[in-house]
Design a protein around this motif. Structure first.
Motif, short mmCIF file in Angstrom:
data_model
loop_
_atom_site.label_atom_id
_atom_site.label_comp_id
_atom_site.label_asym_id
_atom_site.label_seq_id
_atom_site.Cartn_x
_atom_site.Cartn_y
_atom_site.Cartn_z
N VAL A 78 0.84 -1.34 -0.09
CA VAL A 78 -0.02 -0.05 -0.04
C VAL A 78 1.01 1.18 -0.05
CG1 VAL A 78 -1.63 1.30 1.36
CG2 VAL A 78 -2.01 -1.00 0.93
N GLU A 79 1.75 1.03 0.93
CA GLU A 79 2.93 2.51 0.89
C GLU A 79 3.44 2.59 -0.64
OE1 GLU A 79 3.07 4.71 3.03
OE2 GLU A 79 1.51 3.68 4.04
N ALA A 80 3.81 1.61 -1.25
CA ALA A 80 4.50 1.65 -2.56
C ALA A 80 3.28 2.23 -3.51
CB ALA A 80 4.97 0.32 -3.01
N VAL A 81 2.16 1.81 -3.34
CA VAL A 81 1.17 2.09 -4.39
C VAL A 81 0.69 3.84 -3.99
CG1 VAL A 81 -1.46 2.16 -4.89
CG2 VAL A 81 0.10 0.08 -4.51
N LYS A 82 0.70 4.01 -2.75
CA LYS A 82 0.60 5.36 -2.52
C LYS A 82 1.52 6.44 -3.02
CE LYS A 82 -2.08 5.25 1.85
NZ LYS A 82 -2.14 5.00 3.14
N ARG A 83 2.98 6.09 -3.06
CA ARG A 83 3.89 6.62 -3.54
C ARG A 83 3.68 6.85 -5.01
NH1 ARG A 83 7.88 3.29 -1.30
NH2 ARG A 83 8.33 2.20 -3.33
N GLY A 84 3.28 5.87 -5.66
CA GLY A 84 3.04 6.29 -6.97
C GLY A 84 1.99 6.99 -7.34
N ILE A 85 0.80 7.03 -6.74
CA ILE A 85 -0.18 7.81 -6.80
C ILE A 85 -0.05 9.38 -6.54
CG2 ILE A 85 -2.62 8.35 -5.84
CD1 ILE A 85 -2.94 5.49 -5.27
N ILE A 86 0.71 9.37 -5.63
CA ILE A 86 1.07 10.98 -5.25
C ILE A 86 2.23 11.25 -6.43
CG2 ILE A 86 2.39 12.35 -3.63
CD1 ILE A 86 0.98 10.38 -1.23
N ALA A 87 2.98 10.68 -6.74
CA ALA A 87 3.97 11.07 -7.60
C ALA A 87 3.15 11.24 -9.04
CB ALA A 87 4.93 10.11 -7.97
N GLY A 88 2.12 10.69 -9.29
CA GLY A 88 1.34 10.87 -10.47
C GLY A 88 0.35 11.91 -10.60
N GLY A 89 0.22 12.54 -9.32
CA GLY A 89 -0.65 13.70 -9.02
C GLY A 89 -2.14 13.29 -8.47
N GLY A 90 -2.27 12.16 -7.94
CA GLY A 90 -3.37 11.90 -7.33
C GLY A 90 -3.39 12.02 -5.75
N LEU A 91 -4.50 11.53 -5.09
CA LEU A 91 -4.80 11.63 -3.83
C LEU A 91 -4.94 10.31 -3.33
CD1 LEU A 91 -4.83 12.70 -0.64
CD2 LEU A 91 -6.84 13.40 -1.31
N PRO A 92 -4.28 9.62 -2.60
CA PRO A 92 -4.61 7.90 -2.28
C PRO A 92 -5.55 7.67 -1.08
CG PRO A 92 -2.36 8.41 -1.83
CD PRO A 92 -2.86 9.66 -2.25
N MET A 93 -6.44 7.18 -1.20
CA MET A 93 -7.44 6.76 -0.17
C MET A 93 -7.47 5.29 0.12
SD MET A 93 -9.01 9.45 1.48
CE MET A 93 -9.17 11.10 1.38
N GLU A 94 -6.84 4.68 1.08
CA GLU A 94 -7.03 3.21 1.32
C GLU A 94 -8.31 2.97 1.92
OE1 GLU A 94 -3.71 2.38 3.95
OE2 GLU A 94 -4.61 0.25 4.26
N PHE A 95 -8.97 1.91 1.71
CA PHE A 95 -10.08 1.37 2.33
C PHE A 95 -10.15 -0.21 2.47
CE2 PHE A 95 -12.88 -0.07 -1.15
CZ PHE A 95 -12.30 0.70 -2.30
N PRO A 96 -10.67 -0.84 3.47
CA PRO A 96 -10.48 -2.39 3.51
C PRO A 96 -11.78 -2.87 2.93
CG PRO A 96 -11.60 -1.11 5.59
CD PRO A 96 -11.18 -0.05 4.67
N THR A 97 -11.71 -4.06 2.72
CA THR A 97 -13.05 -4.93 2.07
C THR A 97 -12.63 -6.05 3.13
OG1 THR A 97 -11.92 -5.99 0.44
CG2 THR A 97 -13.15 -4.11 -0.04
N ILE A 98 -13.71 -7.16 2.82
CA ILE A 98 -13.44 -8.25 3.62
C ILE A 98 -12.44 -9.18 2.88
CG2 ILE A 98 -15.70 -8.79 4.31
CD1 ILE A 98 -16.02 -10.76 2.19
N SER A 99 -11.81 -9.93 3.62
CA SER A 99 -10.65 -10.86 3.09
C SER A 99 -10.81 -12.11 2.96
CB SER A 99 -9.36 -10.43 4.03
OG SER A 99 -8.14 -10.99 3.71
N LEU A 100 -10.33 -12.86 2.23
CA LEU A 100 -10.47 -14.44 2.01
C LEU A 100 -9.32 -14.92 1.95
CD1 LEU A 100 -13.34 -14.27 -0.71
CD2 LEU A 100 -13.61 -14.23 1.66
#
Ligand code: FES
Length: 563
Positions: A58-80
């Motif tokens: 998630v940290e790596a994805v956030k880094r990419g989103i911010i570098a790309g000009g977006g705002l990352p918002m993480e949210f959970p779903t159920i897990s299997l």
């Protein structure tokens, strides 16, 4: 942009003002809140060992989103987490897909990154994203690294099954099996072989829903984090272009995915999940189409359970880009992908090093065709599956006496009974293990009866309406449809009936007259599904495996299905 998809107070200006204010309580500036929001759907859980490194990803994805000009918002779903769910994770795939769909649709985001990995999570996320209708990109957890037992490499979970079979055959001691247990699953990540999780990762990449080369990078490899960063950046571009997953998942890309599934020697579960994914965009995959594709697609990847190597080797050998280059003449190259390029454009540059021990060339395949086949017959009017690439060829034309277990409890109670009348030529039949009766567990890999295992029997014909783990192997006929609990003829088979398997003719038949089957049908009482809650919704709405076991009301409206 935090002010899209407003909460319904009847006053949009108030809703905007209130949301901005609450978002600012998290410390965001007005400038950041004006950026496109990229949701990150995560499925980490203490009950999911495979997703243990999700926070780093998630940290790596956030880094990419911010570098790309977006705002990352993480949210959970159920897990299997595959091995932590009762009665089986399959029952909850549709629930997770609904969770993913509704949370993407309800929350303010312009695109979404889907982080999953363990068997049912990736299909659930793809199904949900297709139905939600927002730009989406898949990122998988990546496979585990192998462990060591003395000088031998071990990988979950083909080697789990191999050692358990040896233990049942009294070839392995209590102390040895305990030592093996400590070394089967030694890192975070999904199972280390070409099981269902790896298969679905490869399918996501072939469909064009994840970045090239991302399917096989191990969970603990730096490449995994680099793919995370690149995925975040690409998600921002997807938000800008507005490319929807429904433009990426088409009949042509699904055909490509089926070919890839066959070429990797992938999991039979992949067929079910692809049928469900296809249903979300209004496409029916017929099992006869599967046979046609299988007859012209070679098996090229030498990974367990059909071969020798592990996912970490597949990554080092060139991964999916190398495989897709080998399949290029068979693929629909105009399919669009999350990168904005077509598949053909992605595969145009010459490939790099390919380890031919792991990824065979199309000229020297492991098997020329027919690695995965659908069978039909009076036991399976709507079809059944056999992974021929993982089966014993000597059993492919076989007539044997049925030994029938009426359900999972009966199987557990009698399979090792020394008095069980069974021989190596018998065919083991498990009834009432389909979706309505049991949630369709991975019980199709019926154990070899202990007394035969001890005598050295390694494979037998086994037939059920259950599934099988992608990590398993054997002459195992699965997904028999209709399932016995829905009146399917599998439920009418009796111990002592002769059953004929003919892979050459693509048939599985009981040598019982239609009249006798009809008489038995009249004596059979239907199995009742659950009375309440999600289990009731599941039993009332689940479709057959030929429709991917999706819920009837979740498929695209234009698809008409008979339950
Ligand atoms: Fe998660 Fe095998 S248990 S992929």
């Amino acid at each position: 942009m935090i002010w899209i998809k407003l909460t319904g107070y009847g006053d949009p200006d108030f809703a905007t003002y209130l949301r901005r204010s609450f978002a600012k309580s998290m410390g965001y500036s007005s400038a950041m809140l004006r950026r496109p929001i990229i949701g990150i759907a995560t499925s980490a859980s203490g009950f999911n060992n495979c997703h243990r490194l999700t926070p780093q990803l998630v940290e790596a994805v956030k880094r990419g989103i911010i570098a790309g000009g977006g705002l990352p918002m993480e949210f959970p779903t159920i897990s299997l987490g595959e091995v932590f769910l009762h009665p089986t994770s399959m029952m909850f795939r549709n629930l997770m897909s609904m969770d993913v769909e509704e949370m993407i649709r309800a929350q303010p985001m312009s695109a979404v990154v889907l982080i999953g990995g363990c068997d049912k999570t990736v299909p659930a996320q793809i199904m949900g994203a297709l139905s939600a209708g927002l730009p989406a990109i898949q990122l998988v957890a990546g496979p585990m690294m192998t462990g060591r037992y003395h000088a031998e490499r071990l990988g979950a979970c083909t080697d789990c099954r191999k050692y358990w079979a040896r233990y049942r055959a009294a070839e392995t001691s209590d102390a040895e099996i305990a030592e093996v247990e400590d070394n089967l699953a030694v890192t975070a990540g999904t199972c280390a072989v070409m099981g269902t999780a790896s298969t679905m990762a490869c399918i996501a990449e072939t469909l064009g829903l994840s970045l090239p080369g991302s399917a096989a990078a191990p969970a603990v490899h730096a490449d995994r984090l680099r793919h995370g960063e690149a995925t975040g950046m690409q998600a921002v571009r997807l938000a800008e272009s507005g490319t929807l997953p429904t433009q990426i998942v088409t009949r042509e890309s699904i055909e490509n995915a089926i070919r890839a599934l066959i070429a990797i020697g992938g999991s039979t579960n992949g067929v079910i999940h692809l049928a469900a994914i296809a249903g979300r965009v209004g496409i029916n995959i017929s099992l006869r189409d599967l046979n046609a594709l299988s007859e012209s697609t070679p098996v090229l990847v030498n990974l367990k359970p059909i071969g020798q190597y592990y996912m970490e080797d597949f990554h080092a050998a060139g991964g999916m880009p190398a495989l897709l280059r080998e399949l290029k003449p068979l693929l629909n190259l105009n399919c669009c992908t999350v990168t904005g390029e077509t598949l053909g454009e992605q595969l145009a540059p010459p490939g790099k090093f390919v380890d031919r021990n792991v990824i065979h060339s199309a000229d020297h395949p492991i098997r020329r065709s027919g690695g995965l086949l659908a069978l039909f017959g009076n036991i399976a009017p709507n079809g059944a599956l056999l992974k021929c690439a993982a089966a014993d060829e000597r059993l492919s034309e076989h007539v044997g006496r049925a030994v029938v277990f009426k359900d999972l409890n009966d199987l557990a109670a009698r399979i090792d009974d020394p008095g069980l009348e069974v021989s190596p030529a018998s065919e083991l039949v498990l009834q009432n293990a389909g979706s309505v009766a049991a949630g369709m567990p991975e019980a199709g890999y019926l154990p070899i009866p202990a007394k035969l295992a001890r005598a050295g029997v390694k494979d037998m014909v086994r037939i059920s309406d259950a599934r099988m783990s992608g990590t398993a192997f054997g002459t195992i006929i699965l997904h028999v449809s209709p399932e016995s609990a829905k009146g399917g003829p599998l439920g009418l088979i009796r111990t002592g009936d002769e059953i004929r398997l003919s892979v050459r003719e693509r048939r599985i038949d009981a040598m019982v007259s239609e009249q006798d089957l009809e008489n038995r049908r009249r004596e059979t009482r239907p199995v009742r599904g659950a009375a309440r809650g999600y289990a009731k919704l599941y039993a009332d709405s689940v479709l057959g495996p030929e429709f991917g076991c999706d819920f009837d009301f979740l498929r695209k409206d234009s698809v008409r299905t008979e339950r």
